[in-house]
Motif scaffolding. Structure first.
Motif, PDB file in Angstrom:
ATOM      1  N   ALA A 127     -28.974   6.868  -8.825  1.00  0.00           N
ATOM      2  CA  ALA A 127     -29.089   7.906  -9.840  1.00  0.00           C
ATOM      3  C   ALA A 127     -28.516   7.421 -11.166  1.00  0.00           C
ATOM      4  O   ALA A 127     -29.102   7.593 -12.239  1.00  0.00           O
ATOM      5  CB  ALA A 127     -28.367   9.173  -9.371  1.00  0.00           C
ATOM      6  N   LEU A 128     -27.368   6.776 -11.084  1.00  0.00           N
ATOM      7  CA  LEU A 128     -26.718   6.272 -12.283  1.00  0.00           C
ATOM      8  C   LEU A 128     -27.631   5.301 -13.032  1.00  0.00           C
ATOM      9  O   LEU A 128     -27.624   5.233 -14.268  1.00  0.00           O
ATOM     10  CB  LEU A 128     -25.417   5.570 -11.868  1.00  0.00           C
ATOM     11  CG  LEU A 128     -24.292   5.496 -12.889  1.00  0.00           C
ATOM     12  CD1 LEU A 128     -23.849   6.886 -13.278  1.00  0.00           C
ATOM     13  CD2 LEU A 128     -23.124   4.716 -12.297  1.00  0.00           C
TER      14      LEU A 128
ATOM     15  N   GLY B 153       0.814  -1.203   0.000  1.00  0.00           N
ATOM     16  CA  GLY B 153       0.000   0.000   0.000  1.00  0.00           C
ATOM     17  C   GLY B 153       0.852   1.259   0.000  1.00  0.00           C
ATOM     18  O   GLY B 153       0.543   2.241  -0.668  1.00  0.00           O
TER      19      GLY B 153
ATOM     20  N   GLN C 134     -24.342   8.204   0.581  1.00  0.00           N
ATOM     21  CA  GLN C 134     -24.114   9.058  -0.589  1.00  0.00           C
ATOM     22  C   GLN C 134     -23.915   8.224  -1.851  1.00  0.00           C
ATOM     23  O   GLN C 134     -24.524   8.471  -2.889  1.00  0.00           O
ATOM     24  CB  GLN C 134     -22.884   9.927  -0.314  1.00  0.00           C
ATOM     25  CG  GLN C 134     -22.638  10.990  -1.347  1.00  0.00           C
ATOM     26  CD  GLN C 134     -21.225  11.527  -1.257  1.00  0.00           C
ATOM     27  OE1 GLN C 134     -20.264  10.786  -1.489  1.00  0.00           O
ATOM     28  NE2 GLN C 134     -21.099  12.801  -0.913  1.00  0.00           N
ATOM     29  N   HIS C 135     -23.055   7.221  -1.735  1.00  0.00           N
ATOM     30  CA  HIS C 135     -22.770   6.435  -2.932  1.00  0.00           C
ATOM     31  C   HIS C 135     -23.937   5.538  -3.313  1.00  0.00           C
ATOM     32  O   HIS C 135     -24.092   5.205  -4.498  1.00  0.00           O
ATOM     33  CB  HIS C 135     -21.476   5.649  -2.743  1.00  0.00           C
ATOM     34  CG  HIS C 135     -20.269   6.494  -3.014  1.00  0.00           C
ATOM     35  ND1 HIS C 135     -19.785   7.414  -2.102  1.00  0.00           N
ATOM     36  CD2 HIS C 135     -19.468   6.624  -4.113  1.00  0.00           C
ATOM     37  CE1 HIS C 135     -18.730   8.033  -2.605  1.00  0.00           C
ATOM     38  NE2 HIS C 135     -18.532   7.578  -3.826  1.00  0.00           N
TER      39      HIS C 135
ATOM     40  N   LEU D 146      -7.014  -0.290  -2.010  1.00  0.00           N
ATOM     41  CA  LEU D 146      -6.128   0.419  -2.931  1.00  0.00           C
ATOM     42  C   LEU D 146      -5.185  -0.550  -3.628  1.00  0.00           C
ATOM     43  O   LEU D 146      -4.967  -0.487  -4.848  1.00  0.00           O
ATOM     44  CB  LEU D 146      -5.331   1.475  -2.152  1.00  0.00           C
ATOM     45  CG  LEU D 146      -4.396   2.347  -2.973  1.00  0.00           C
ATOM     46  CD1 LEU D 146      -5.170   3.091  -4.045  1.00  0.00           C
ATOM     47  CD2 LEU D 146      -3.671   3.335  -2.065  1.00  0.00           C
TER      48      LEU D 146
ATOM     49  N   ARG E 226     -26.902   6.564  -3.142  1.00  0.00           N
ATOM     50  CA  ARG E 226     -27.723   7.496  -3.947  1.00  0.00           C
ATOM     51  C   ARG E 226     -27.133   7.684  -5.339  1.00  0.00           C
ATOM     52  O   ARG E 226     -27.862   7.705  -6.337  1.00  0.00           O
ATOM     53  CB  ARG E 226     -27.808   8.846  -3.220  1.00  0.00           C
ATOM     54  CG  ARG E 226     -28.580   9.873  -4.044  1.00  0.00           C
ATOM     55  CD  ARG E 226     -29.038  11.032  -3.210  1.00  0.00           C
ATOM     56  NE  ARG E 226     -29.855  11.946  -4.006  1.00  0.00           N
ATOM     57  CZ  ARG E 226     -30.666  12.847  -3.465  1.00  0.00           C
ATOM     58  NH1 ARG E 226     -30.781  12.921  -2.139  1.00  0.00           N
ATOM     59  NH2 ARG E 226     -31.371  13.660  -4.239  1.00  0.00           N
ATOM     60  N   PHE E 227     -25.801   7.834  -5.393  1.00  0.00           N
ATOM     61  CA  PHE E 227     -25.145   7.948  -6.695  1.00  0.00           C
ATOM     62  C   PHE E 227     -25.474   6.741  -7.576  1.00  0.00           C
ATOM     63  O   PHE E 227     -25.769   6.868  -8.763  1.00  0.00           O
ATOM     64  CB  PHE E 227     -23.625   8.055  -6.535  1.00  0.00           C
ATOM     65  CG  PHE E 227     -23.147   9.421  -6.099  1.00  0.00           C
ATOM     66  CD1 PHE E 227     -23.727  10.575  -6.622  1.00  0.00           C
ATOM     67  CD2 PHE E 227     -22.108   9.551  -5.184  1.00  0.00           C
ATOM     68  CE1 PHE E 227     -23.273  11.834  -6.224  1.00  0.00           C
ATOM     69  CE2 PHE E 227     -21.653  10.805  -4.795  1.00  0.00           C
ATOM     70  CZ  PHE E 227     -22.242  11.942  -5.308  1.00  0.00           C
TER      71      PHE E 227
ATOM     72  N   SER F 121     -16.527   1.180 -10.147  1.00  0.00           N
ATOM     73  CA  SER F 121     -15.435   2.143 -10.319  1.00  0.00           C
ATOM     74  C   SER F 121     -15.511   3.247  -9.275  1.00  0.00           C
ATOM     75  O   SER F 121     -14.512   3.595  -8.636  1.00  0.00           O
ATOM     76  CB  SER F 121     -15.510   2.780 -11.709  1.00  0.00           C
ATOM     77  OG  SER F 121     -15.149   1.857 -12.703  1.00  0.00           O
ATOM     78  N   MET F 122     -16.709   3.799  -9.108  1.00  0.00           N
ATOM     79  CA  MET F 122     -16.881   4.897  -8.156  1.00  0.00           C
ATOM     80  C   MET F 122     -16.517   4.471  -6.738  1.00  0.00           C
ATOM     81  O   MET F 122     -15.771   5.170  -6.044  1.00  0.00           O
ATOM     82  CB  MET F 122     -18.329   5.394  -8.185  1.00  0.00           C
ATOM     83  CG  MET F 122     -18.718   6.176  -9.431  1.00  0.00           C
ATOM     84  SD  MET F 122     -20.325   6.993  -9.217  1.00  0.00           S
ATOM     85  CE  MET F 122     -21.314   5.656  -8.590  1.00  0.00           C
TER      86      MET F 122
ATOM     87  N   TRP G 239      -8.682   8.302  -2.339  1.00  0.00           N
ATOM     88  CA  TRP G 239      -8.689   9.663  -1.778  1.00  0.00           C
ATOM     89  C   TRP G 239      -9.200   9.728  -0.336  1.00  0.00           C
ATOM     90  O   TRP G 239      -8.981  10.722   0.352  1.00  0.00           O
ATOM     91  CB  TRP G 239      -9.542  10.599  -2.658  1.00  0.00           C
ATOM     92  CG  TRP G 239     -10.957  10.106  -2.852  1.00  0.00           C
ATOM     93  CD1 TRP G 239     -11.433   9.418  -3.923  1.00  0.00           C
ATOM     94  CD2 TRP G 239     -12.046  10.276  -1.957  1.00  0.00           C
ATOM     95  NE1 TRP G 239     -12.769   9.134  -3.761  1.00  0.00           N
ATOM     96  CE2 TRP G 239     -13.162   9.658  -2.559  1.00  0.00           C
ATOM     97  CE3 TRP G 239     -12.213  10.886  -0.700  1.00  0.00           C
ATOM     98  CZ2 TRP G 239     -14.429   9.605  -1.940  1.00  0.00           C
ATOM     99  CZ3 TRP G 239     -13.467  10.839  -0.096  1.00  0.00           C
ATOM    100  CH2 TRP G 239     -14.548  10.210  -0.714  1.00  0.00           C
TER     101      TRP G 239
ATOM    102  N   ASN H  55     -19.622   0.985 -13.604  1.00  0.00           N
ATOM    103  CA  ASN H  55     -19.285   2.307 -13.101  1.00  0.00           C
ATOM    104  C   ASN H  55     -19.569   2.459 -11.616  1.00  0.00           C
ATOM    105  O   ASN H  55     -18.892   3.221 -10.924  1.00  0.00           O
ATOM    106  CB  ASN H  55     -20.022   3.369 -13.907  1.00  0.00           C
ATOM    107  CG  ASN H  55     -19.274   3.699 -15.186  1.00  0.00           C
ATOM    108  OD1 ASN H  55     -18.058   3.533 -15.249  1.00  0.00           O
ATOM    109  ND2 ASN H  55     -20.002   4.144 -16.206  1.00  0.00           N
TER     110      ASN H  55
ATOM    111  N   ALA I 234     -12.848   3.748  -6.273  1.00  0.00           N
ATOM    112  CA  ALA I 234     -12.012   4.951  -6.297  1.00  0.00           C
ATOM    113  C   ALA I 234     -11.952   5.633  -4.935  1.00  0.00           C
ATOM    114  O   ALA I 234     -11.026   6.407  -4.660  1.00  0.00           O
ATOM    115  CB  ALA I 234     -12.514   5.918  -7.358  1.00  0.00           C
TER     116      ALA I 234
ATOM    117  N   ARG J  67     -14.511  14.869   5.768  1.00  0.00           N
ATOM    118  CA  ARG J  67     -15.778  15.597   5.786  1.00  0.00           C
ATOM    119  C   ARG J  67     -16.968  14.672   6.067  1.00  0.00           C
ATOM    120  O   ARG J  67     -17.871  15.011   6.818  1.00  0.00           O
ATOM    121  CB  ARG J  67     -15.953  16.290   4.426  1.00  0.00           C
ATOM    122  CG  ARG J  67     -17.200  17.106   4.247  1.00  0.00           C
ATOM    123  CD  ARG J  67     -17.045  18.042   3.036  1.00  0.00           C
ATOM    124  NE  ARG J  67     -16.402  17.366   1.893  1.00  0.00           N
ATOM    125  CZ  ARG J  67     -17.069  16.638   0.968  1.00  0.00           C
ATOM    126  NH1 ARG J  67     -18.390  16.523   1.043  1.00  0.00           N
ATOM    127  NH2 ARG J  67     -16.427  16.083  -0.026  1.00  0.00           N
ATOM    128  N   LEU J  68     -16.917  13.500   5.489  1.00  0.00           N
ATOM    129  CA  LEU J  68     -18.049  12.588   5.614  1.00  0.00           C
ATOM    130  C   LEU J  68     -17.684  11.366   6.446  1.00  0.00           C
ATOM    131  O   LEU J  68     -16.575  10.836   6.332  1.00  0.00           O
ATOM    132  CB  LEU J  68     -18.493  12.121   4.222  1.00  0.00           C
ATOM    133  CG  LEU J  68     -19.058  13.193   3.285  1.00  0.00           C
ATOM    134  CD1 LEU J  68     -19.297  12.617   1.901  1.00  0.00           C
ATOM    135  CD2 LEU J  68     -20.360  13.760   3.864  1.00  0.00           C
TER     136      LEU J  68
END
Lengths: 205, 205, 205, 205
Positions: free
Chosen positions: D198-199, D30, D191-192, D113, D194-195, D168-169, D176, D165, D172, D182-183
């Motif tokens: 949405a996708l 890592g 959040q994801h 990672l 929901r993403f 992928s999201m 980072w 995807n 990823a 923040r979250l």
DNA sequence: TATGAATGAGTGTTCATTCAT
DNA sequence: GATGAATGAACACTCATTCAT
């Protein structure tokens, strides 16, 4: 005039550092054997760095192959020249070959020893090439013996096997010879020439 | 009655796992040479663990020494027995020695090869012992040759060197012999007996 | 007019051998990764000598940095141009950006892959510069998304995170895309533009 | 009750020193990547000797493969369990999968990672096995998406590509995410999720 | 610009051997 | 007698980089 000086095995075509490496490799392999000698030993002997060896030879095996090839080339040359310079009787020609062969073993004892004992550590194409070179030498003897047998000079019923044993005897010198020993190089040559003719059951000249 | 069976080299006095280890070592050293073979190779061949080897032999060198000692003992035994069973003429006795010697090389080719080529990797006391054993074998030949010379059977002017060359020739068989080749083991023995007598310039029997 | 030819990444300002080196480096890093590829690999690919590389780039890291900088410059250019040429609605502008981005990844897949995965091996100033360049690209997306959110076109409660995920999706294409696959480059662009708008929960146009 | 503790990746079946080595390898890979990390780094991290590593894993590649396999197993387990525990609507099931997936990435960021970026350094059978494991994860998403599409819950015209995807999201995130950001992990999961919906252009629940 | 020779540090891996159990 | 774990030294070889030419 020095007929049997010890000309280096390394051809003049070699690059600068190459000769030093080859000589160091020869010494190291002779001392400790192929596996027993390390590339660090070679580098130390050649007074260069370990990694620099690889600018000249891609691997330890290739280094061994180069050493053996050079030794075989020189041996072959010496024998061929000796035979060419000898008389017409096969016994004389064979004697000349044996004397030249013994001369090579004495001059390049370490190389001879390495050629005798480390060939087994070669593989692949390198091995094939070196084995072929060795067989060329043996082939010369076989031809001489065959010619002598045809001419009625040698009476042995086993010409090829006798030829091989001549090579064995001469090669074995590299395993025990010490300079300054009981016999001079020349005497050793004459002695083994006699052994060879005896082995072939040569008719008295 | 099978005169040339291939009796194992390992004496019956050996402990349980010892024989397997010695045989595995013999095979490994024969295959890859002393340095090329690892204790792991030996353990694998003996189907035991690496560390267990050290319950039997204190070091790799001792393992090699044991293998060589066994081989030399057996060789010496065979030659001595053959000589004892031979006639009174030295030529006959020497022939018998050579035939027994060839028989050993053929029966124990790997051991012979190892004895020929790996002795150099021994040091110290172990080396001394093995070299002495090898010299014993050579000594037998020298005695036979000397006796024959005295008796007028051999006319070579170089009796000791001839004796050494006999050993060289016979030992070299281990480097090229393949079972099922052109000559049977017995023929090989007879052939080399003839070579030996020729080398010694023996008077026709 | 060929909108998606594969213009080389290397600018015309480059010195003679520079382009060959940069291309070779790109290929090598793409193939084996930054650590896995050696300067010798690069030299071989550029058909020059190892040492000559250092006449162009002072270190392997600098070579990587140059490759990454060029890739990011070209990417940024493409996206900016696409956005400039797009309509006034943010959805259209963002779609154009995504299609240009996808086009870049397809045209320069290896460079995209390297930029995605080898950035971690940069340090110091070089890293800062490349990270900044990457952030510029991301910044464009964030601005577009923010503008669209303000305009009421995008309803996602996480505009910045959505922007980052758009970049993630498009960048990931470099890890699996194969030319001649199920989708053409253009279809791939349209598809991902739709994905991007969906992610942003765009109001129906 | 600690729902998202960070259970170690190492199964209980592992031998004593094995866990330490695997964890050290994970950390080293890592930190510096597969090529950048040396076996000496791993040994240091595992507080054992370099050579002892090879009593557990026959090569660096095998060590990487073991790490990746464990990570994939744990990820697959988490997702499968989450899906099993979710309701009957596919949107709910997919949300659960995404939340579990995000949870894994956050809990085992380094492993995630490494799995994302170092898989390329595997070859042969090891690679195949790890790729297959990764595809299993993707397969779960594809099934959920397909089922949702059939049920009329998802309207995306590209169900498989959308599924990829989503992976992928979420993957990823490992590149980072920083703990204490923040979250929270849970918010990130929601959040994801929901993403993802949405996708997929999910119909409002 | 370009090269071949050179180097020191580092790589993954194997070695013979030891030790606790 | 037998094992697996452990170790320090050594191995062949490659690395990025430098330098003289």
């Amino acid at each position: 005039m020095n007929e049997r000086s010890s000309p280096t095995l390394i051809p003049d075509t070699a690059r600068a550092g190459e000769a030093a490496i080859l000589n160091a490799a020869l010494e190291a392999f002779g001392d400790k054997g192929f596996y027993g000698a390390s590339m660090r030993d070679v580098a130390r002997g050649a007074k260069t760095s370990l990694s620099n060896l690889y600018n000249y030879f891609p691997s330890k095996s290739d280094l061994l192959a180069a050493v053996l090839r050079m030794a075989n080339d020189e041996l072959l040359n010496r024998i061929q020249q000796a035979v060419r310079g000898a008389g017409r009787r096969q016994a004389d020609r064979l004697s000349a070959a044996v004397r030249a062969h013994v001369g090579f073993v004495v001059d390049h004892q370490v190389a001879s020893l390495v050629a005798l004992s480390e060939i087994r550590y070669l593989t692949g194409a390198a091995r094939k090439r070196v084995v072929a070179a060795r067989d060329s030498t043996q082939g010369i003897y076989e031809e001489l013996v065959a010619a002598g047998a045809t001419a009625g000079e040698f009476r042995t019923p086993y010409p090829d096997d006798a030829a091989r044993n001549i090579v064995s005897m001469v090669s074995a010198i590299s395993t025990w010879y010490r300079p300054g020993g009981r016999l001079s190089a020349e005497e050793l040559g004459n002695q083994h020439a006699r052994f060879a003719l005896a082995l072939l059951e040569a008719t008295p000249g």
